[in-house]
Design an enzyme around this catalytic site. Structure first.
Site, PDB file in Angstrom:
ATOM      1  N   GLU A   1      11.586  46.253-133.487  1.00  0.00           N
ATOM      2  CA  GLU A   1      12.328  45.860-134.832  1.00  0.00           C
ATOM      3  C   GLU A   1      11.316  44.366-135.176  1.00  0.00           C
ATOM      4  OE1 GLU A   1      17.394  45.874-134.380  1.00  0.00           O
ATOM      5  OE2 GLU A   1      16.889  44.100-134.523  1.00  0.00           O
TER       6      GLU A   1
ATOM      7  N   HIS B   1       4.365  59.398-111.372  1.00  0.00           N
ATOM      8  CA  HIS B   1       5.739  61.089-111.377  1.00  0.00           C
ATOM      9  C   HIS B   1       5.737  61.932-112.214  1.00  0.00           C
ATOM     10  CE1 HIS B   1       4.312  60.463-106.862  1.00  0.00           C
ATOM     11  NE2 HIS B   1       4.432  59.275-107.068  1.00  0.00           N
TER      12      HIS B   1
ATOM     13  N   GLY C   1      18.585  37.762-134.122  1.00  0.00           N
ATOM     14  CA  GLY C   1      18.744  38.733-132.994  1.00  0.00           C
ATOM     15  C   GLY C   1      18.863  38.821-131.541  1.00  0.00           C
ATOM     16  N   ARG C   2      17.585  39.679-132.086  1.00  0.00           N
ATOM     17  CA  ARG C   2      16.658  39.630-130.920  1.00  0.00           C
ATOM     18  C   ARG C   2      16.097  38.785-129.833  1.00  0.00           C
ATOM     19  NH1 ARG C   2      15.557  41.778-135.857  1.00  0.00           N
ATOM     20  NH2 ARG C   2      13.281  41.191-136.544  1.00  0.00           N
TER      21      ARG C   2
ATOM     22  N   LYS D   1      23.438  52.305-141.668  1.00  0.00           N
ATOM     23  CA  LYS D   1      24.582  51.912-141.435  1.00  0.00           C
ATOM     24  C   LYS D   1      25.772  52.617-142.431  1.00  0.00           C
ATOM     25  CE  LYS D   1      23.243  48.136-138.621  1.00  0.00           C
ATOM     26  NZ  LYS D   1      23.264  45.985-138.954  1.00  0.00           N
TER      27      LYS D   1
ATOM     28  N   LYS E   1      26.440  38.640-133.424  1.00  0.00           N
ATOM     29  CA  LYS E   1      25.821  37.150-133.991  1.00  0.00           C
ATOM     30  C   LYS E   1      26.699  37.303-134.967  1.00  0.00           C
ATOM     31  CE  LYS E   1      22.249  35.354-137.105  1.00  0.00           C
ATOM     32  NZ  LYS E   1      20.495  35.198-136.912  1.00  0.00           N
TER      33      LYS E   1
ATOM     34  N   GLU F   1      30.293  48.591-133.595  1.00  0.00           N
ATOM     35  CA  GLU F   1      29.949  49.340-132.529  1.00  0.00           C
ATOM     36  C   GLU F   1      30.657  48.312-131.391  1.00  0.00           C
ATOM     37  OE1 GLU F   1      27.885  49.547-134.183  1.00  0.00           O
ATOM     38  OE2 GLU F   1      26.236  51.103-133.664  1.00  0.00           O
TER      39      GLU F   1
END
Ligand code: F6P
Length: 499
Positions: A330, A361, A244-245, A471, A185, A191
């Site tokens: 978030e 399990h 973003g999400r 960050k 965005k 990264e």
């Protein structure tokens, strides 16, 4: 007063699930809803008519209807950043100009997909999609859920800065067959940009003369992408007002739309639009996202539950818990209200989960006998996702339903080690099929539920300042001038980089 309504809710009597079923022979009919291919069964939660009434009164008191209208009409509901949250405009609901803009951008994306599919830009059969957080989790989850395995394009979605995530993809892929999609965005995320640089270097090493000619950028900051070197004709912008999400509906969905076909992307949007319409028009007691949020708040504020677990009884939905973690944590992991006061209620629960039957399990022991009360959400799909013997799918669904029943009823034993207390809540989302349309409706359901939770808490679900500090500190630590942090961190850095 809102605080009085919360007091009423917090003092609701604790009635067991068994008692709730015994007291209401119609409970199954009254505490289940169906919409857009999704059957939502919340009978096995502790909500009853009194709780529903109390939450509806609270919803009216906080002006939930006006808040939903503000969201869906493109008002600046993200007040800390002074902008709207317009993911719904991507699927046709919102301010007319924003809906029009989203349509035009989708059309641009569709045209680029057609050009790429025609082979005009190269003979691509592999896609590396780079992005992180909302720029990766949605596309990854969608692809895992919807890919049939016979697609023309092999899609690798890489997010981590850890080279161990990207390197195996580069070893497997051929540079001349690879389309590089950079999804960011802001187009500033460390990264993503480092990974992108490494892919370009790899392409060059593999003899590609113009690696940037194989790049598509998905971004709300097209000027940043141009500065980075991406050709304007291969930049697919989306609006800054899409968080973003919440962005998989925008051009962030490009790689998946290319890999799976644009028709299926359109179906995804149509499914979400159906859920938007339901959210906008259904009364509170028939409104699936609203009811789900009532249950969430009941467990968080009344029963003090700090987590909620999501188990998808479908291998294809294996990444849904990860996606929901970002969406809910978030969005609603906040401690200040919209009025700038400390939040006096519990914010988003910790979302965790996995895939059934594997999780049975591994972690279900705690759900059945541990001391934590964990509201559980089960997801299952009626149509099987495999063509093996029907025993597989039957076994899968029966296990799912049995877990909900076992959590609720428990089983008494004089041996405390073999005693199952029961009265443990769950809700079940039963999907008719896992097609793009139903998945779109499901994801829109989760978005709206998150919004209603935020409205009830009086917080802003659309900013994420909490991720900024880390960050900034990472940048400070990597600064050449040796920006110093605390002593412990400095020693870790010295030990790691001593050689
Ligand atoms: O670090 C959090 C975050 O801002 C997320 O909200 C976002 O989805 C992710 O980083 C990626 O950001 P971008 O798309 O700008 O690269």
């Amino acid at each position: 007063m809102t605080s009085d309504h919360w007091r009423t809710i917090k003092t609701l009597p604790h009635i067991s699930l068994t008692q709730l079923f015994a007291a209401d022979s119609d409970r199954v009919a009254s505490f289940a809803l169906e919409q857009a291919g999704i059957y939502f069964d919340f009978c096995k939660t502790h909500l009853d008519q009194a709780a529903l009434q109390a939450f509806q009164t609270l919803a009216d008191d906080i002006g939930l209807s006006a808040k939903i209208n503000a969201l869906l009409s493109g008002e600046a509901v993200n007040i800390s950043e002074g902008r709207a949250a317009e993911h719904c405009a991507e699927r046709g609901t919102g301010k007319p100009a924003s809906v029009e803009n989203a349509r035009a951008l989708h059309q641009r994306m569709k045209s680029l997909i057609e050009v790429i599919s025609s082979g005009a830009l190269g003979d691509f059969t592999q896609i590396i999609h780079l992005g992180i957080g909302g720029s990766a989790l949605g596309p990854k989850m969608l692809h895992q859920a919807l890919a049939l395995g016979d697609e023309k394009y092999e899609l690798a979605i890489v997010s981590n800065i850890d080279g161990a995530a990207l390197e195996p993809v580069l070893e497997r892929f051929s540079a001349d067959k690879t389309l590089l999609v950079i999804a960011s965005k802001t187009f500033t995320t460390a990264e993503t940009l480092l990974n992108a640089q490494s892919v370009l270097d790899w392409m060059r090493e593999q003899g590609i003369a113009d690696p940037l000619g194989q790049v598509v950028a998905l971004t709300a900051s097209p000027e940043q992408a141009v500065t980075w070197g991406v050709d304007e004709t291969r930049i697919l912008p989306f609006s800054d007002t899409v968080g973003g999400r919440y962005s998989l509906w925008s051009s962030i969905g490009f790689s998946v739309a290319l890999a799976l076909g644009h028709d299926r992307f359109e179906d995804l949007l149509a499914g979400a639009a159906a859920m938007d319409a339901h959210f906008q028009t259904a009364p509170w007691d028939r409104n699936i996202p609203v009811i789900a949020a009532f249950a969430d708040q009941y467990y968080a504020q009344v029963r003090g539950c700090e987590t909620r677990a999501v188990f998808a009884y479908d291998e294809r939905l294996g990444l849904l818990p990860d996606y929901l973690q970002q969406l809910e944590m978030e969005s609603n992991g906040k401690s200040a209200t919209l009025d700038g006061e400390p939040l006096a209620l519990h914010s988003s629960p910790i979302i965790w989960g996995g895939v059934g039957t594997d999780a049975q399990h591994a972690v279900f022991q705690l759900l059945h006998q541990g001391t934590h009360l964990v509201p559980v959400e089960f997801l299952a799909v009626i149509e099987p996702g495999d063509s093996l013997h029907p025993a597989h799918h039957q076994g899968l669904l029966l296990n799912c339903f049995a877990q909900g029943a076992a959590l609720m009823t428990g089983k008494n034993s004089d041996d405390c080690h073999r005693n199952y207390p029961g009265d443990r809540p769950s809700a079940t989302l039963l999907l008719e099929d896992l097609d793009a349309r139903t998945l779109g409706a499901l994801l829109a359901f989760y978005e709206h539920r998150t919004f209603v939770n935020a409205a009830l808490l009086n917080i802003n679900p659309f900013d994420q300042f909490g991720v900024e500090l880390g960050k900034q500190m990472a940048n400070a630590l990597s600064a050449e001038d040796g920006n110093r942090l605390d002593a412990s961190t400095e020693i870790l850095k010295q030990r790691a980089f001593a050689g």
